[in-house]
Design an enzyme around this catalytic site. Structure first.
Site, PDB file in Angstrom:
ATOM      1  N   ASP A   1     -13.578  14.381  29.412  1.00  0.00           N
ATOM      2  CA  ASP A   1     -13.578  15.660  30.120  1.00  0.00           C
ATOM      3  C   ASP A   1     -12.265  16.380  29.838  1.00  0.00           C
ATOM      4  OD1 ASP A   1     -15.320  17.041  32.515  1.00  0.00           O
ATOM      5  OD2 ASP A   1     -13.192  17.576  32.631  1.00  0.00           O
TER       6      ASP A   1
ATOM      7  N   ARG B   1     -19.515  19.059  45.295  1.00  0.00           N
ATOM      8  CA  ARG B   1     -20.590  18.423  44.547  1.00  0.00           C
ATOM      9  C   ARG B   1     -20.124  17.333  43.578  1.00  0.00           C
ATOM     10  NH1 ARG B   1     -18.777  22.963  42.710  1.00  0.00           N
ATOM     11  NH2 ARG B   1     -18.455  23.343  40.484  1.00  0.00           N
TER      12      ARG B   1
ATOM     13  N   LYS C   1      -9.696  15.057  35.576  1.00  0.00           N
ATOM     14  CA  LYS C   1     -10.904  14.485  36.176  1.00  0.00           C
ATOM     15  C   LYS C   1     -11.172  13.059  35.718  1.00  0.00           C
ATOM     16  CE  LYS C   1     -13.316  18.797  37.193  1.00  0.00           C
ATOM     17  NZ  LYS C   1     -14.482  19.656  36.912  1.00  0.00           N
TER      18      LYS C   1
ATOM     19  N   ASP D   1     -21.449  21.554  30.279  1.00  0.00           N
ATOM     20  CA  ASP D   1     -21.786  22.813  30.948  1.00  0.00           C
ATOM     21  C   ASP D   1     -22.061  23.939  29.962  1.00  0.00           C
ATOM     22  OD1 ASP D   1     -19.285  23.394  29.960  1.00  0.00           O
ATOM     23  OD2 ASP D   1     -18.289  23.551  31.898  1.00  0.00           O
TER      24      ASP D   1
ATOM     25  N   GLU E   1     -23.284  24.861  23.363  1.00  0.00           N
ATOM     26  CA  GLU E   1     -22.580  24.560  22.119  1.00  0.00           C
ATOM     27  C   GLU E   1     -22.244  23.073  22.029  1.00  0.00           C
ATOM     28  OE1 GLU E   1     -22.318  28.848  22.835  1.00  0.00           O
ATOM     29  OE2 GLU E   1     -21.905  27.118  24.102  1.00  0.00           O
TER      30      GLU E   1
ATOM     31  N   CYS F   1     -35.897  17.552  18.435  1.00  0.00           N
ATOM     32  CA  CYS F   1     -34.540  17.533  18.971  1.00  0.00           C
ATOM     33  C   CYS F   1     -34.264  18.807  19.778  1.00  0.00           C
ATOM     34  CB  CYS F   1     -33.527  17.376  17.842  1.00  0.00           C
ATOM     35  SG  CYS F   1     -33.285  18.867  16.846  1.00  0.00           S
TER      36      CYS F   1
ATOM     37  N   CYS G   1     -34.659  22.088  17.936  1.00  0.00           N
ATOM     38  CA  CYS G   1     -36.042  22.566  17.838  1.00  0.00           C
ATOM     39  C   CYS G   1     -36.441  23.315  19.105  1.00  0.00           C
ATOM     40  CB  CYS G   1     -36.996  21.397  17.636  1.00  0.00           C
ATOM     41  SG  CYS G   1     -36.890  20.574  16.046  1.00  0.00           S
TER      42      CYS G   1
ATOM     43  N   CYS H   1     -23.681  28.039  37.144  1.00  0.00           N
ATOM     44  CA  CYS H   1     -23.380  27.843  38.559  1.00  0.00           C
ATOM     45  C   CYS H   1     -22.377  28.879  39.044  1.00  0.00           C
ATOM     46  CB  CYS H   1     -22.867  26.424  38.803  1.00  0.00           C
ATOM     47  SG  CYS H   1     -21.565  25.900  37.688  1.00  0.00           S
TER      48      CYS H   1
ATOM     49  N   CYS I   1     -33.134  17.452  12.814  1.00  0.00           N
ATOM     50  CA  CYS I   1     -34.145  16.396  12.755  1.00  0.00           C
ATOM     51  C   CYS I   1     -35.213  16.651  11.698  1.00  0.00           C
ATOM     52  CB  CYS I   1     -34.801  16.201  14.117  1.00  0.00           C
ATOM     53  SG  CYS I   1     -35.830  17.576  14.668  1.00  0.00           S
TER      54      CYS I   1
END
Length: 339
Positions: free
Chosen positions: A55, A66, A81, A125, A128, A166, A169, A181, A243
């Site tokens: 992270d 959360r 984190k 999140d 990419e 994949c 696709c 969020c 794929c």
């Protein structure tokens, strides 16, 4: 029978044999925010032998609603984190093997994880990074479990190279606009449900119950109590660069230019330096003194305050600018300080 896992081993699809397989397993959790912290705790409690946590960010007070591994003290200390997660996970299970990385998950690092891990867990999140996970997983023939949640909804699917289309696709082109969020908010129960479904698929794969994996993309909405399951068979593309018949895995190219982007769910701009430019801690401290701004150095990062912005620089040159929601202003600040 190990008393710690006695109830899990009584579940017939797992049993003692499945528990031994879990103890030998190595799993990567890419992202350690809401989904990642929930996934990491579930897998550690289930008995996974070795967990890699990756992270790029630090604990913020807004995470605590959360992101279950973190507490107020860690938010006050702006602790990375993965460091905060490691502390809590070792309290839960002292014998777990943990490898933590405080960094943005780029193609090179994700390839490294795909080579040495049995399974990749998506807790990111942005699409990419998911495309890079997808490319690395198919390149090294490793399964990965996709998961995403926003508002009261979640989506989960285990991608298995050789047996399913994949992610590329499914998404032949990345969406220009994606609900996050930051825009739609999120409730903690949607996070927990998504993570629980992802971990269930992980347990199925790692204990040899591959026939039990879900075969359709599962989408749920807890608020409206609805669900949709969508098949992937018809969307597989023969010319897919991941794929298809002649894969190129184009997202894994090591060539990298400086990237400046907004982070999902945060009033934060991230700057990732290109291959030709990396700022170290000593340079950051000198820059802070010359600019007459507040500087604090820790073993993990250098923190600087300029105007109303809090800037956190990591050892590889990656910079977070908190309190800013304009990438153009972020670029300007970065160049003003570091040239």
């Amino acid at each position: 029978m190990d008393e710690r896992y006695s109830r899990q081993q009584k579940f017939k699809p797992i049993g003692q044999h499945g528990q031994r397989l879990l103890e030998k397993a190595t799993v990567a959790v890419i992202g350690c925010g809401a989904l990642g912290s929930a996934i990491a705790e579930m897998l550690v409690r289930a008995g996974i032998g070795h967990l890699h946590l990756v992270d790029r960010d630090v604990v913020e007070i807004s995470n605590l609603q959360r992101q279950q591994l973190f507490c107020e003290r860690q938010a006050r200390e702006t602790m990375p984190k993965v460091v905060a997660a490691e502390q809590r996970l070792r309290e839960i299970r002292s014998d777990v093997q943990l490898t933590i990385t405080i960094d943005h998950a780029d193609g090179t690092h994700i390839e490294h994880l795909a080579r040495q891990c049995d399974l990749l867990m998506d807790a990111t999140d942005n699409f990419e990074t998911r495309i890079m996970i997808n490319d690395a997983a198919y390149k090294y023939r490793r399964p990965w479990v996709y998961g995403a949640c926003v508002g009261s909804t979640g989506v989960v699917f285990p991608f298995v190279p050789g047996s399913s289309a994949c992610l590329r696709c499914l998404l032949p082109s990345l969406p220009a606009v994606n609900e996050t969020c930051d825009m739609a908010g999120i409730i903690g129960s949607a996070v927990q449900m998504t993570a629980a479904l992802q971990c269930t698929e992980a347990l199925k794969w790692l204990t040899g119950n591959k026939d039990a994996l879900i075969r359709k993309v599962h989408h749920f909405d807890l608020w409206s109590h609805t669900r949709i399951d969508s098949g992937l068979t018809r969307i597989k593309r023969l010319n897919c660069p991941t794929c298809g018949d002649s894969p190129t895995f184009e997202s894994l190219s090591p060539i990298r230019k400086t990237q400046i982007e907004m982070l999902c769910g945060q009033n934060t701009v991230q700057v990732i330096p290109g291959n030709s430019r990396t700022i170290d801690f000593d340079e950051a401290e000198r820059t802070g003194r010359l600019a007459n701004i507040s500087v604090r150095r820790t073993p993990y990062f250098v923190e600087m305050h300029i105007k109303e912005y809090r800037m956190i620089l990591f050892s590889n040159g990656r910079l977070l600018i908190h309190g800013l929601n304009d990438v153009h202003q972020g670029r300007k600040l970065y160049h003003q300080l570091f040239g």
